[in-house]
Design a protein around this motif. Structure first.
Motif, mmCIF file in Angstrom:
data_model
loop_
_atom_site.group_PDB
_atom_site.id
_atom_site.type_symbol
_atom_site.label_atom_id
_atom_site.label_comp_id
_atom_site.label_asym_id
_atom_site.label_seq_id
_atom_site.Cartn_x
_atom_site.Cartn_y
_atom_site.Cartn_z
ATOM 1 N N GLN A 123 0.820 -1.208 0.000
ATOM 2 C CA GLN A 123 0.000 0.000 0.000
ATOM 3 C C GLN A 123 0.860 1.267 0.000
ATOM 4 O O GLN A 123 0.497 2.279 -0.596
ATOM 5 C CB GLN A 123 -0.926 0.001 1.225
ATOM 6 N N HIS A 124 1.986 1.210 0.693
ATOM 7 C CA HIS A 124 2.871 2.369 0.784
ATOM 8 C C HIS A 124 4.273 1.926 0.372
ATOM 9 O O HIS A 124 5.104 1.584 1.215
ATOM 10 C CB HIS A 124 2.886 2.935 2.199
ATOM 11 N N PRO A 125 4.556 1.910 -0.911
ATOM 12 C CA PRO A 125 5.877 1.456 -1.361
ATOM 13 C C PRO A 125 6.981 2.399 -0.892
ATOM 14 O O PRO A 125 6.759 3.579 -0.631
ATOM 15 C CB PRO A 125 5.752 1.462 -2.893
ATOM 16 N N SER A 126 8.170 1.856 -0.779
ATOM 17 C CA SER A 126 9.321 2.633 -0.328
ATOM 18 C C SER A 126 9.671 3.697 -1.362
ATOM 19 O O SER A 126 9.547 3.466 -2.574
ATOM 20 C CB SER A 126 10.512 1.700 -0.111
ATOM 21 N N PRO A 127 10.100 4.889 -0.941
ATOM 22 C CA PRO A 127 10.454 5.943 -1.911
ATOM 23 C C PRO A 127 11.670 5.562 -2.738
ATOM 24 O O PRO A 127 12.521 4.780 -2.305
ATOM 25 C CB PRO A 127 10.741 7.152 -1.012
ATOM 26 N N SER A 128 11.761 6.132 -3.910
ATOM 27 C CA SER A 128 12.890 5.851 -4.793
ATOM 28 C C SER A 128 14.139 6.570 -4.292
ATOM 29 O O SER A 128 14.076 7.475 -3.452
ATOM 30 C CB SER A 128 12.569 6.300 -6.214
ATOM 31 N N ILE A 129 15.286 6.169 -4.828
ATOM 32 C CA ILE A 129 16.547 6.802 -4.446
ATOM 33 C C ILE A 129 16.551 8.275 -4.851
ATOM 34 O O ILE A 129 17.059 9.132 -4.120
ATOM 35 C CB ILE A 129 17.733 6.042 -5.060
ATOM 36 N N ASP A 130 15.949 8.585 -6.000
ATOM 37 C CA ASP A 130 15.872 9.985 -6.424
ATOM 38 C C ASP A 130 15.056 10.815 -5.445
ATOM 39 O O ASP A 130 15.403 11.968 -5.146
ATOM 40 C CB ASP A 130 15.257 10.075 -7.820
ATOM 41 N N THR A 131 13.984 10.230 -4.932
ATOM 42 C CA THR A 131 13.169 10.935 -3.947
ATOM 43 C C THR A 131 13.945 11.169 -2.659
ATOM 44 O O THR A 131 13.882 12.255 -2.061
ATOM 45 C CB THR A 131 11.891 10.138 -3.653
ATOM 46 N N LEU A 132 14.695 10.169 -2.220
ATOM 47 C CA LEU A 132 15.501 10.311 -1.016
ATOM 48 C C LEU A 132 16.589 11.366 -1.196
ATOM 49 O O LEU A 132 16.866 12.163 -0.288
ATOM 50 C CB LEU A 132 16.131 8.960 -0.644
ATOM 51 N N ASP A 133 17.226 11.379 -2.382
ATOM 52 C CA ASP A 133 18.261 12.379 -2.648
ATOM 53 C C ASP A 133 17.683 13.787 -2.647
ATOM 54 O O ASP A 133 18.284 14.719 -2.097
ATOM 55 C CB ASP A 133 18.931 12.091 -3.988
ATOM 56 N N ALA A 134 16.524 13.943 -3.260
ATOM 57 C CA ALA A 134 15.892 15.264 -3.303
ATOM 58 C C ALA A 134 15.508 15.730 -1.903
ATOM 59 O O ALA A 134 15.660 16.904 -1.563
ATOM 60 C CB ALA A 134 14.665 15.229 -4.217
ATOM 61 N N TYR A 135 15.011 14.797 -1.087
ATOM 62 C CA TYR A 135 14.631 15.136 0.289
ATOM 63 C C TYR A 135 15.850 15.551 1.112
ATOM 64 O O TYR A 135 15.826 16.566 1.819
ATOM 65 C CB TYR A 135 13.941 13.930 0.926
#
Length: 476
Positions: A138-150
């Motif tokens: 239901q809540h997939p893990s964020p992508s590496i790009d999302t983590l880098d942007a965060y």
């Protein structure tokens, strides 16, 4: 076992210091380090921090020995040229309590040896390198790009706030915990009205690489954990465990201690971990966390202040004090605005000038002339490097460097200090007698023999007053 001798191709360059965390660990008690060495992930991370190949060789040679080895036997394997390096390496490992300080037998700390073996071979208790969470459809893990942007957004928010000095020039604002840490570490200081202003240390902080900046803040964080009634060993072990986690993998917080659970909110503020919400029992380490003990850049996407921007300079400085900055990065432009009068801005170019007023403004904020020159040198455009020859022309125009230093001297011409003025002496003898006594105490700040007066420091007033009263009473 081969003889131990220094390798000229792999030794640490002269002047290079050990990692700041190892220096911090040198001041910790043996009991605290023994608790820390119970974690295989912590031992592996500390082994990564050890920069000298000879120290690593000693650890690996002793790691698989079941019984201690005689120090005389070990010394026999050391060449004459490597004797000094060998003794220094043993001293460094002894300060970390990895080997004994002085003994006839040489062996690794049993706890450290057992944990490092488990880290290398994959044994030991589960959870030392984090507990991977089950997949959530239901809540997939964020992508590496999302983590880098965060991570980039959180980290540059801190740098933007430091550069803008709390003026509100940038909409984002760090959390109050981050602001407290910036003030506590001396990177920013509270001015009249409560606003935070960047300090000289804060500007020097901006010159460092993101990796060095991150560890400088984390060390300040470690300094205040006891005030917050947190377990220092638990904090250290969690930071080192994060550095061994896999980027993009989601981890569960079920096996974390109460101290480590409390750390999650702080690490979110710095961008080291990502959580879907504050009550989530899952978290993802960002690249800032997984690169803590590696040489890879913690923010490869960042175009801000760091190694990448230093290796690709963007500043051209002319002898007429005009400056051309080939950048569109808001953080780099904001840093320049601290000591440059900006006049024009284009899509990929900023034009300004170094003026007396702009430098005086920087000096008033605690930034020194040498720091300004260092920043301009570190970020000089490659074209400026082409114009430099080995035996004549410096990188920056000499006239500009000298003028920046002269403007600093203008600021430092006058120095104010509290104290007392001693005057109206009855005779020249009385004046010289008291003056000589004050000079012996090293508290004379200024003197005028023709007018029989001198100015003494505030701390020495009680001694001078008592001396004058005793002399007056004796003469009476």
């Amino acid at each position: 076992m081969p003889s131990i001798e220094p390798n000229p191709e792999s030794t640490v360059p002269d002047g290079e210091k050990s990692h700041v965390l190892l220096t911090f660990l040198h001041s910790q008690s043996q009991n605290a380090l023994s608790r820390l060495y119970q974690r295989p992930s912590a031992c592996l991370s500390i082994f990564r921090f050890i920069s000298l190949p000879l120290e690593r060789q000693l650890i690996m040679n002793l790691l698989w020995m079941e019984s201690p080895i005689s120090t005389a036997t070990m010394s026999a394997w050391v060449t004459r040229e490597g004797r000094k390096a060998y003794n220094e390496s043993l001293s460094t490992l002894a300060r970390l309590h990895i080997v004994p300080h002085s003994a006839s037998k040489l062996a690794l700390n049993s706890t450290f040896k057992s944990s490092l073996r488990h880290a290398i071979t994959g044994g030991g208790a589960s959870g030392s390198f984090g507990l991977p969470a089950d997949a959530d459809l239901q809540h997939p893990s964020p992508s590496i790009d999302t983590l880098d942007a965060y991570a980039l957004e959180r980290w540059e928010t801190i740098l933007h706030y430091m550069v803008s000095s709390g003026t509100g020039q940038f909409p984002a604002r760090p959390s109050k915990e981050v602001l407290f840490l910036l003030q506590r570490s001396g990177l920013m200081t509270s001015m009249h009205g409560g606003a935070l202003q960047i300090t000289s240390s804060g500007f020097q902080f901006l010159l460092h690489s993101p990796h060095a900046q991150l560890w400088e803040l984390l060390l300040q964080y470690l300094q205040i954990v006891e005030e917050r009634q947190m377990d220092l060993v638990e904090v250290l072990s969690f930071l080192l465990m994060l550095s061994t986690m896999e980027l993009g993998q989601e981890y569960s917080s079920e096996k974390l201690s109460s101290t480590q659970i409390a750390m999650l909110a702080d690490l979110r503020n710095y961008g080291l971990i990502w959580q879907r919400d504050t009550s989530s029992r899952r978290f993802n380490p960002t690249r800032l966390a997984t690169a803590l003990t590696s040489s890879s850049p913690p923010l490869p996407m960042s175009s801000g202040i760091g190694v990448s921007s230093q290796s690709q300079g963007f500043i051209v400085l002319e002898t007429n004090y005009r400056l051309y900055a080939y950048t569109d990065n808001p953080l780099q432009i904001a840093v320049l605005n601290l000591f440059v009068t900006l006049k024009s801005r284009f899509p990929n170019l900023v034009i300004g000038a170094i003026t007396r007023e702009s430098v005086k403004k920087a000096l008033a904020n605690g930034i020194t002339a040498d720091q300004i020159i260092s920043y301009l040198t570190a970020h000089a455009h490659p074209q400026m490097h082409k114009n430099v020859c080995s035996d004549c022309k410096p990188l920056l125009p000499v006239t500009v460097q000298d003028q920046i230093r002269l403007w600093e001297l203008e600021k430092n011409r006058l120095k104010s200090e509290e104290g007392y003025l001693y005057t109206a002496f009855a005779s020249q003898a009385d004046y010289e007698y008291v003056l000589n006594y004050a000079k012996q105490l090293n508290i004379v700040l200024w003197e005028n023999p023709s007018r029989r007066c001198f100015f003494g420091s505030l701390d020495g007033h009680a001694n001078i007053r008592g001396f004058i009263e005793r002399r007056t009473a004796g003469n009476a």
